[in-house]
Write an enzyme that holds these catalytic residues in place. Structure first.
Site, PDB file in Angstrom:
ATOM      1  N   GLY A 164      39.206  35.326  44.494  1.00  0.00           N
ATOM      2  CA  GLY A 164      39.538  35.018  45.893  1.00  0.00           C
ATOM      3  C   GLY A 164      38.480  34.126  46.517  1.00  0.00           C
ATOM      4  O   GLY A 164      38.782  33.132  47.188  1.00  0.00           O
ATOM      5  N   GLU A 166      22.927  41.830  38.624  1.00  0.00           N
ATOM      6  CA  GLU A 166      23.064  43.019  39.477  1.00  0.00           C
ATOM      7  C   GLU A 166      22.632  42.652  40.894  1.00  0.00           C
ATOM      8  O   GLU A 166      21.651  41.926  41.075  1.00  0.00           O
ATOM      9  CB  GLU A 166      22.143  44.115  38.941  1.00  0.00           C
ATOM     10  CG  GLU A 166      22.783  45.484  39.046  1.00  0.00           C
ATOM     11  CD  GLU A 166      21.777  46.555  38.700  1.00  0.00           C
ATOM     12  OE1 GLU A 166      21.645  47.504  39.485  1.00  0.00           O
ATOM     13  OE2 GLU A 166      21.117  46.392  37.657  1.00  0.00           O
ATOM     14  N   ASP A 201      27.570  35.757  49.094  1.00  0.00           N
ATOM     15  CA  ASP A 201      27.558  37.212  49.201  1.00  0.00           C
ATOM     16  C   ASP A 201      28.096  37.543  50.573  1.00  0.00           C
ATOM     17  O   ASP A 201      27.664  36.976  51.583  1.00  0.00           O
ATOM     18  CB  ASP A 201      26.164  37.806  49.011  1.00  0.00           C
ATOM     19  CG  ASP A 201      26.279  39.290  48.681  1.00  0.00           C
ATOM     20  OD1 ASP A 201      26.763  39.613  47.569  1.00  0.00           O
ATOM     21  OD2 ASP A 201      25.948  40.139  49.530  1.00  0.00           O
ATOM     22  N   PHE A 242      42.495  38.249  50.316  1.00  0.00           N
ATOM     23  CA  PHE A 242      41.937  39.133  49.287  1.00  0.00           C
ATOM     24  C   PHE A 242      41.075  40.176  49.981  1.00  0.00           C
ATOM     25  O   PHE A 242      40.859  40.124  51.198  1.00  0.00           O
ATOM     26  CB  PHE A 242      41.137  38.327  48.250  1.00  0.00           C
ATOM     27  CG  PHE A 242      39.857  37.728  48.768  1.00  0.00           C
ATOM     28  CD1 PHE A 242      39.859  36.529  49.451  1.00  0.00           C
ATOM     29  CD2 PHE A 242      38.645  38.377  48.578  1.00  0.00           C
ATOM     30  CE1 PHE A 242      38.675  35.972  49.929  1.00  0.00           C
ATOM     31  CE2 PHE A 242      37.453  37.829  49.049  1.00  0.00           C
ATOM     32  CZ  PHE A 242      37.479  36.620  49.728  1.00  0.00           C
ATOM     33  N   GLY A 243      40.561  41.112  49.212  1.00  0.00           N
ATOM     34  CA  GLY A 243      39.636  42.114  49.753  1.00  0.00           C
ATOM     35  C   GLY A 243      40.197  42.832  50.977  1.00  0.00           C
ATOM     36  O   GLY A 243      41.315  43.364  50.957  1.00  0.00           O
ATOM     37  N   TYR A 244      39.415  42.831  52.059  1.00  0.00           N
ATOM     38  CA  TYR A 244      39.775  43.566  53.281  1.00  0.00           C
ATOM     39  C   TYR A 244      40.627  42.725  54.246  1.00  0.00           C
ATOM     40  O   TYR A 244      40.862  43.158  55.386  1.00  0.00           O
ATOM     41  CB  TYR A 244      38.494  44.005  54.007  1.00  0.00           C
ATOM     42  CG  TYR A 244      37.621  44.959  53.215  1.00  0.00           C
ATOM     43  CD1 TYR A 244      37.755  46.347  53.352  1.00  0.00           C
ATOM     44  CD2 TYR A 244      36.659  44.488  52.318  1.00  0.00           C
ATOM     45  CE1 TYR A 244      36.949  47.219  52.627  1.00  0.00           C
ATOM     46  CE2 TYR A 244      35.845  45.355  51.593  1.00  0.00           C
ATOM     47  CZ  TYR A 244      36.006  46.716  51.753  1.00  0.00           C
ATOM     48  OH  TYR A 244      35.211  47.592  51.038  1.00  0.00           O
ATOM     49  N   ASP A 245      41.086  41.550  53.834  1.00  0.00           N
ATOM     50  CA  ASP A 245      41.831  40.669  54.742  1.00  0.00           C
ATOM     51  C   ASP A 245      43.006  41.354  55.453  1.00  0.00           C
ATOM     52  O   ASP A 245      43.234  41.089  56.636  1.00  0.00           O
ATOM     53  CB  ASP A 245      42.352  39.434  53.979  1.00  0.00           C
ATOM     54  CG  ASP A 245      41.286  38.363  53.831  1.00  0.00           C
ATOM     55  OD1 ASP A 245      40.289  38.403  54.567  1.00  0.00           O
ATOM     56  OD2 ASP A 245      41.462  37.479  52.966  1.00  0.00           O
ATOM     57  N   HIS A 304      34.225  33.549  58.418  1.00  0.00           N
ATOM     58  CA  HIS A 304      32.791  33.671  58.158  1.00  0.00           C
ATOM     59  C   HIS A 304      32.352  32.702  57.059  1.00  0.00           C
ATOM     60  O   HIS A 304      31.319  32.051  57.142  1.00  0.00           O
ATOM     61  CB  HIS A 304      32.488  35.115  57.752  1.00  0.00           C
ATOM     62  CG  HIS A 304      33.392  35.655  56.670  1.00  0.00           C
ATOM     63  ND1 HIS A 304      34.764  35.493  56.705  1.00  0.00           N
ATOM     64  CD2 HIS A 304      33.138  36.306  55.511  1.00  0.00           C
ATOM     65  CE1 HIS A 304      35.293  36.032  55.618  1.00  0.00           C
ATOM     66  NE2 HIS A 304      34.328  36.536  54.883  1.00  0.00           N
ATOM     67  N   ARG A 305      33.182  32.576  56.002  1.00  0.00           N
ATOM     68  CA  ARG A 305      32.857  31.694  54.876  1.00  0.00           C
ATOM     69  C   ARG A 305      32.874  30.239  55.341  1.00  0.00           C
ATOM     70  O   ARG A 305      31.991  29.463  54.998  1.00  0.00           O
ATOM     71  CB  ARG A 305      33.885  31.947  53.754  1.00  0.00           C
ATOM     72  CG  ARG A 305      33.572  31.243  52.450  1.00  0.00           C
ATOM     73  CD  ARG A 305      34.299  31.896  51.283  1.00  0.00           C
ATOM     74  NE  ARG A 305      33.823  33.240  51.043  1.00  0.00           N
ATOM     75  CZ  ARG A 305      34.487  34.344  51.386  1.00  0.00           C
ATOM     76  NH1 ARG A 305      35.695  34.301  51.907  1.00  0.00           N
ATOM     77  NH2 ARG A 305      33.949  35.525  51.170  1.00  0.00           N
TER      78      ARG A 305
HETATM   79  P1  IMP Z   1      30.233  40.550  46.949  1.00  0.00           P
HETATM   80  O1  IMP Z   1      29.784  39.454  47.897  1.00  0.00           O
HETATM   81  O2  IMP Z   1      30.516  40.041  45.596  1.00  0.00           O
HETATM   82  O3  IMP Z   1      29.295  41.709  47.001  1.00  0.00           O
HETATM   83  O4  IMP Z   1      31.645  41.055  47.454  1.00  0.00           O
HETATM   84  C1  IMP Z   1      31.989  41.003  48.775  1.00  0.00           C
HETATM   85  C2  IMP Z   1      33.237  41.791  49.049  1.00  0.00           C
HETATM   86  O5  IMP Z   1      33.429  41.719  50.474  1.00  0.00           O
HETATM   87  C3  IMP Z   1      34.471  41.190  48.454  1.00  0.00           C
HETATM   88  O6  IMP Z   1      34.800  41.741  47.216  1.00  0.00           O
HETATM   89  C4  IMP Z   1      35.522  41.537  49.496  1.00  0.00           C
HETATM   90  O7  IMP Z   1      35.968  42.800  49.315  1.00  0.00           O
HETATM   91  C5  IMP Z   1      34.768  41.536  50.802  1.00  0.00           C
HETATM   92  N1  IMP Z   1      34.983  40.231  51.428  1.00  0.00           N
HETATM   93  C6  IMP Z   1      34.121  39.194  51.489  1.00  0.00           C
HETATM   94  N2  IMP Z   1      34.694  38.148  52.091  1.00  0.00           N
HETATM   95  C7  IMP Z   1      35.952  38.526  52.375  1.00  0.00           C
HETATM   96  C8  IMP Z   1      37.043  37.836  52.969  1.00  0.00           C
HETATM   97  O8  IMP Z   1      37.020  36.660  53.313  1.00  0.00           O
HETATM   98  N3  IMP Z   1      38.160  38.566  53.101  1.00  0.00           N
HETATM   99  C9  IMP Z   1      38.264  39.859  52.707  1.00  0.00           C
HETATM  100  N4  IMP Z   1      37.294  40.519  52.124  1.00  0.00           N
HETATM  101  C10 IMP Z   1      36.131  39.865  51.965  1.00  0.00           C
END
Ligand code: IMP
Length: 205
Positions: free
Chosen positions: A19, A47, A76, A162-165, A190-191
């Site tokens: 994602g 890690e 991250d 994806f994720g919490y969207d 945010h990205r």
């Molecule tokens: P990490 O940065 O690999 O530790 O993972 C960050 C986690 O935050 C992701 O797997 C998502 O679950 C969540 N996350 C980060 N950015 C987004 C986003 O744009 N939408 C939804 N979930 C997000």
């Protein structure tokens, strides 16, 4: 001061999260950088031992730059829920468990919000944070951070992100990030905000 990437330069997108890789590739598209993902290069996933998004982004970017000999861009990011003291925060991915099942992670957020009695929308404030780090193979590293604020809805809505969207409703909006087309999310996420800072500092016109 940040060093610059030029058109045609090869760049590793240091993430194994499809994602994120998709969104970063979309954001990079206008800049004609030759982006290859960490998964395509079969790079190991370090890690995440940092205590902040910035520390973890730096650690992932430096590891990928060192392993590939190419500049590397890492992300991250995570969801921070105000009444949960900023949780899941840097543990956002880990709340989904080894199977990376975000329905489990979203249910945990909802359960924890319920335990705090956070029923009305005003009590359900949250933000996403994204830290981006660009590392060069010689060890230089620059970092950038972006945030987007909103509230959490239940049940989850939409399957576009994806994720919490599906539970994140940006402030003033009617659609969750899960219900939006990618362009609409990129206009405010945010990205995208962290990416704007990265572009200004690190991409040659
Ligand atoms: P990490 O940065 O690999 O530790 O993972 C960050 C986690 O935050 C992701 O797997 C998502 O679950 C969540 N996350 C980060 N950015 C987004 C986003 O744009 N939408 C939804 N979930 C997000």
């Amino acid at each position: 001061m940040a060093w610059k990437l030029r058109k045609g330069d090869r760049l590793v997108v240091a993430s194994h999260n499809p994602g994120k890789v998709r969104e970063i590739r979309d954001l990079l598209a206008p800049f004609h950088v030759d982006a290859v993902s960490a998964a395509e290069l079969d790079l190991p996933e370090p890690e995440e031992t940092g205590a902040t998004f910035i520390a973890n982004a730096g650690l992932k970017a430096r590891a990928a730059a060192e392993a590939s000999g190419l500049p590397a861009l890492a992300d991250d990011s995570g969801l921070e829920v105000a009444v949960l003291g900023g949780a899941p925060g840097i543990y956002s991915a880990r709340w989904a468990g080894a199977g990376k099942d975000f329905s489990i992670a979203m249910e945990r957020v909802e359960k924890d919000l319920g335990e705090k009695g956070a029923a009305v929308q005003d009590a359900r404030g949250a933000n996403f944070t994204c830290a981006l780090a660009l590392a060069s193979p010689n060890g230089a590293c620059d970092t950038f951070e972006g945030k987007v604020f909103g509230t959490l809805v239940w049940p989850p809505r939409g399957d576009k992100g994806f994720g919490y969207d599906p539970i994140f409703l940006p402030r003033g909006g009617a659609l969750t990030f899960g219900e939006m087309e990618p362009e609409e999310k990129h206009a405010q996420s945010h990205r995208a905000r962290a990416f704007e800072l990265f572009v200004k500092a690190c991409l040659e016109e």
